[in-house]
Design a protein around this motif. Structure first.
Motif, PDB file in Angstrom:
ATOM      1  N   ILE A   1      13.710  -5.856  -1.085  1.00  0.00           N
ATOM      2  CA  ILE A   1      12.464  -6.420  -0.575  1.00  0.00           C
ATOM      3  C   ILE A   1      11.655  -6.826  -1.795  1.00  0.00           C
ATOM      4  O   ILE A   1      11.408  -6.002  -2.683  1.00  0.00           O
ATOM      5  N   SER A   2      11.269  -8.113  -1.849  1.00  0.00           N
ATOM      6  CA  SER A   2      10.590  -8.610  -3.044  1.00  0.00           C
ATOM      7  C   SER A   2       9.688  -9.792  -2.701  1.00  0.00           C
ATOM      8  O   SER A   2       9.774 -10.358  -1.615  1.00  0.00           O
ATOM      9  N   ASP A   3       8.879 -10.158  -3.677  1.00  0.00           N
ATOM     10  CA  ASP A   3       8.028 -11.338  -3.562  1.00  0.00           C
ATOM     11  C   ASP A   3       8.942 -12.560  -3.494  1.00  0.00           C
ATOM     12  O   ASP A   3       9.889 -12.675  -4.265  1.00  0.00           O
ATOM     13  N   GLY A   4       8.660 -13.453  -2.584  1.00  0.00           N
ATOM     14  CA  GLY A   4       9.504 -14.641  -2.407  1.00  0.00           C
ATOM     15  C   GLY A   4       9.128 -15.806  -3.287  1.00  0.00           C
ATOM     16  O   GLY A   4       9.397 -16.944  -2.934  1.00  0.00           O
ATOM     17  N   GLY A   5       8.493 -15.560  -4.425  1.00  0.00           N
ATOM     18  CA  GLY A   5       8.152 -16.641  -5.345  1.00  0.00           C
ATOM     19  C   GLY A   5       7.155 -17.624  -4.750  1.00  0.00           C
ATOM     20  O   GLY A   5       7.407 -18.819  -4.723  1.00  0.00           O
ATOM     21  N   GLY A   6       6.047 -17.122  -4.219  1.00  0.00           N
ATOM     22  CA  GLY A   6       5.029 -17.975  -3.631  1.00  0.00           C
ATOM     23  C   GLY A   6       5.244 -18.278  -2.157  1.00  0.00           C
ATOM     24  O   GLY A   6       4.419 -18.903  -1.516  1.00  0.00           O
ATOM     25  N   ARG A   7       6.364 -17.856  -1.617  1.00  0.00           N
ATOM     26  CA  ARG A   7       6.670 -18.096  -0.204  1.00  0.00           C
ATOM     27  C   ARG A   7       6.486 -16.825   0.623  1.00  0.00           C
ATOM     28  O   ARG A   7       6.943 -16.749   1.746  1.00  0.00           O
ATOM     29  N   GLY A   8       5.858 -15.831   0.061  1.00  0.00           N
ATOM     30  CA  GLY A   8       5.672 -14.575   0.765  1.00  0.00           C
ATOM     31  C   GLY A   8       6.799 -13.606   0.481  1.00  0.00           C
ATOM     32  O   GLY A   8       7.833 -13.960  -0.089  1.00  0.00           O
ATOM     33  N   ARG A   9       6.604 -12.391   0.891  1.00  0.00           N
ATOM     34  CA  ARG A   9       7.574 -11.324   0.670  1.00  0.00           C
ATOM     35  C   ARG A   9       8.813 -11.565   1.541  1.00  0.00           C
ATOM     36  O   ARG A   9       8.712 -12.023   2.656  1.00  0.00           O
ATOM     37  N   ARG A  10       9.973 -11.238   1.011  1.00  0.00           N
ATOM     38  CA  ARG A  10      11.208 -11.419   1.777  1.00  0.00           C
ATOM     39  C   ARG A  10      12.141 -10.241   1.605  1.00  0.00           C
ATOM     40  O   ARG A  10      11.985  -9.458   0.684  1.00  0.00           O
ATOM     41  N   ALA A  11      13.098 -10.152   2.506  1.00  0.00           N
ATOM     42  CA  ALA A  11      14.102  -9.087   2.459  1.00  0.00           C
ATOM     43  C   ALA A  11      15.478  -9.727   2.480  1.00  0.00           C
ATOM     44  O   ALA A  11      15.695 -10.757   3.139  1.00  0.00           O
ATOM     45  N   GLN A  12      16.404  -9.133   1.744  1.00  0.00           N
ATOM     46  CA  GLN A  12      17.769  -9.636   1.695  1.00  0.00           C
ATOM     47  C   GLN A  12      18.713  -8.437   1.676  1.00  0.00           C
ATOM     48  O   GLN A  12      18.528  -7.502   0.904  1.00  0.00           O
ATOM     49  N   ILE A  13      19.735  -8.502   2.523  1.00  0.00           N
ATOM     50  CA  ILE A  13      20.764  -7.459   2.562  1.00  0.00           C
ATOM     51  C   ILE A  13      22.051  -8.045   2.030  1.00  0.00           C
ATOM     52  O   ILE A  13      22.461  -9.124   2.461  1.00  0.00           O
ATOM     53  N   THR A  14      22.676  -7.333   1.113  1.00  0.00           N
ATOM     54  CA  THR A  14      23.960  -7.762   0.564  1.00  0.00           C
ATOM     55  C   THR A  14      24.935  -6.603   0.628  1.00  0.00           C
ATOM     56  O   THR A  14      24.531  -5.437   0.727  1.00  0.00           O
TER      57      THR A  14
ATOM     58  N   TYR B   1       0.830  -1.198   0.000  1.00  0.00           N
ATOM     59  CA  TYR B   1       0.000   0.000   0.000  1.00  0.00           C
ATOM     60  C   TYR B   1       0.868   1.252   0.000  1.00  0.00           C
ATOM     61  O   TYR B   1       1.893   1.293   0.679  1.00  0.00           O
ATOM     62  N   TYR B   2       0.443   2.247  -0.759  1.00  0.00           N
ATOM     63  CA  TYR B   2       1.103   3.553  -0.775  1.00  0.00           C
ATOM     64  C   TYR B   2       0.057   4.592  -0.427  1.00  0.00           C
ATOM     65  O   TYR B   2      -0.962   4.712  -1.125  1.00  0.00           O
ATOM     66  N   LYS B   3       0.277   5.287   0.673  1.00  0.00           N
ATOM     67  CA  LYS B   3      -0.683   6.273   1.183  1.00  0.00           C
ATOM     68  C   LYS B   3      -2.074   5.657   1.320  1.00  0.00           C
ATOM     69  O   LYS B   3      -3.079   6.261   0.996  1.00  0.00           O
ATOM     70  N   GLY B   4      -2.104   4.401   1.779  1.00  0.00           N
ATOM     71  CA  GLY B   4      -3.363   3.708   2.019  1.00  0.00           C
ATOM     72  C   GLY B   4      -4.011   3.077   0.804  1.00  0.00           C
ATOM     73  O   GLY B   4      -5.005   2.379   0.924  1.00  0.00           O
ATOM     74  N   GLU B   5      -3.451   3.291  -0.373  1.00  0.00           N
ATOM     75  CA  GLU B   5      -4.010   2.738  -1.611  1.00  0.00           C
ATOM     76  C   GLU B   5      -3.288   1.441  -1.978  1.00  0.00           C
ATOM     77  O   GLU B   5      -2.054   1.401  -1.971  1.00  0.00           O
ATOM     78  N   PRO B   6      -4.030   0.368  -2.333  1.00  0.00           N
ATOM     79  CA  PRO B   6      -3.393  -0.905  -2.677  1.00  0.00           C
ATOM     80  C   PRO B   6      -2.672  -0.859  -4.019  1.00  0.00           C
ATOM     81  O   PRO B   6      -2.769   0.113  -4.753  1.00  0.00           O
ATOM     82  N   ASN B   7      -2.012  -1.961  -4.326  1.00  0.00           N
ATOM     83  CA  ASN B   7      -1.281  -2.144  -5.583  1.00  0.00           C
ATOM     84  C   ASN B   7      -0.060  -1.235  -5.690  1.00  0.00           C
ATOM     85  O   ASN B   7       0.246  -0.716  -6.759  1.00  0.00           O
ATOM     86  N   ALA B   8       0.631  -1.076  -4.568  1.00  0.00           N
ATOM     87  CA  ALA B   8       1.910  -0.353  -4.611  1.00  0.00           C
ATOM     88  C   ALA B   8       2.956  -1.276  -5.242  1.00  0.00           C
ATOM     89  O   ALA B   8       2.633  -2.337  -5.765  1.00  0.00           O
ATOM     90  N   TRP B   9       4.175  -0.917  -5.168  1.00  0.00           N
ATOM     91  CA  TRP B   9       5.248  -1.615  -5.865  1.00  0.00           C
ATOM     92  C   TRP B   9       5.566  -2.965  -5.225  1.00  0.00           C
ATOM     93  O   TRP B   9       5.397  -3.167  -4.040  1.00  0.00           O
ATOM     94  N   ALA B  10       6.107  -3.882  -6.027  1.00  0.00           N
ATOM     95  CA  ALA B  10       6.402  -5.242  -5.575  1.00  0.00           C
ATOM     96  C   ALA B  10       7.860  -5.418  -5.165  1.00  0.00           C
ATOM     97  O   ALA B  10       8.171  -6.243  -4.314  1.00  0.00           O
ATOM     98  N   VAL B  11       8.758  -4.654  -5.772  1.00  0.00           N
ATOM     99  CA  VAL B  11      10.195  -4.811  -5.502  1.00  0.00           C
ATOM    100  C   VAL B  11      10.770  -3.459  -5.114  1.00  0.00           C
ATOM    101  O   VAL B  11      10.592  -2.468  -5.828  1.00  0.00           O
ATOM    102  N   TYR B  12      11.457  -3.447  -3.981  1.00  0.00           N
ATOM    103  CA  TYR B  12      12.102  -2.230  -3.478  1.00  0.00           C
ATOM    104  C   TYR B  12      13.586  -2.533  -3.328  1.00  0.00           C
ATOM    105  O   TYR B  12      13.959  -3.520  -2.695  1.00  0.00           O
ATOM    106  N   GLN B  13      14.421  -1.686  -3.910  1.00  0.00           N
ATOM    107  CA  GLN B  13      15.868  -1.806  -3.748  1.00  0.00           C
ATOM    108  C   GLN B  13      16.347  -0.514  -3.098  1.00  0.00           C
ATOM    109  O   GLN B  13      16.156   0.569  -3.654  1.00  0.00           O
ATOM    110  N   ILE B  14      16.940  -0.657  -1.911  1.00  0.00           N
ATOM    111  CA  ILE B  14      17.422   0.499  -1.163  1.00  0.00           C
ATOM    112  C   ILE B  14      18.912   0.326  -0.952  1.00  0.00           C
ATOM    113  O   ILE B  14      19.356  -0.705  -0.443  1.00  0.00           O
ATOM    114  N   ARG B  15      19.670   1.344  -1.347  1.00  0.00           N
ATOM    115  CA  ARG B  15      21.135   1.281  -1.238  1.00  0.00           C
ATOM    116  C   ARG B  15      21.612   2.345  -0.262  1.00  0.00           C
ATOM    117  O   ARG B  15      21.112   3.466  -0.245  1.00  0.00           O
TER     118      ARG B  15
END
Length: 96
Positions: free
Chosen positions: A80-93, A58-72
């Motif tokens: 932060i992304s969809d885990g391929g049917g296993r739910g959303r996941r986060a990974q730090i590299t 959700y973005y500002k309370g509205e659904p269908n916000a973005w699926a993949v977030y890359q923060i550097r």
């Protein structure tokens, strides 16, 4: 209607943007993506990209916000992304 991809390079704009994103559903959830990012130690992010579409993001309370977030922040990257049917996941590299 799909949201346009977002690319930001200003730390204040990035944190303001993330404050308006909430994630529901399976896997990683949060009422404020900014709080999650800060908790992970990304206190002054230097780049953000957001793309795709997620009906449980959700973005500002509205659904269908973005699926993949890359923060550097310098050499660290949080994805932060969809885990391929296993739910959303986060990974730090670390980049070289």
């Amino acid at each position: 209607m799909a949201r346009a991809p977002v690319n930001l390079a200003d730390p204040d704009q990035i944190l303001t943007f993330l404050a308006d994103v909430s994630l529901k559903g399976e896997g990683l959830t949060t009422d404020s993506l900014m709080e999650y990012v800060l908790d992970e130690g990304f206190t002054e992010p230097t780049y953000l990209s957001a793309k795709g579409e997620d009906p449980e993001a959700y973005y500002k309370g509205e659904p269908n916000a973005w699926a993949v977030y890359q923060i550097r922040e310098w050499k660290r990257v949080l994805v932060i992304s969809d885990g391929g049917g296993r739910g959303r996941r986060a990974q730090i590299t670390e980049t070289p």
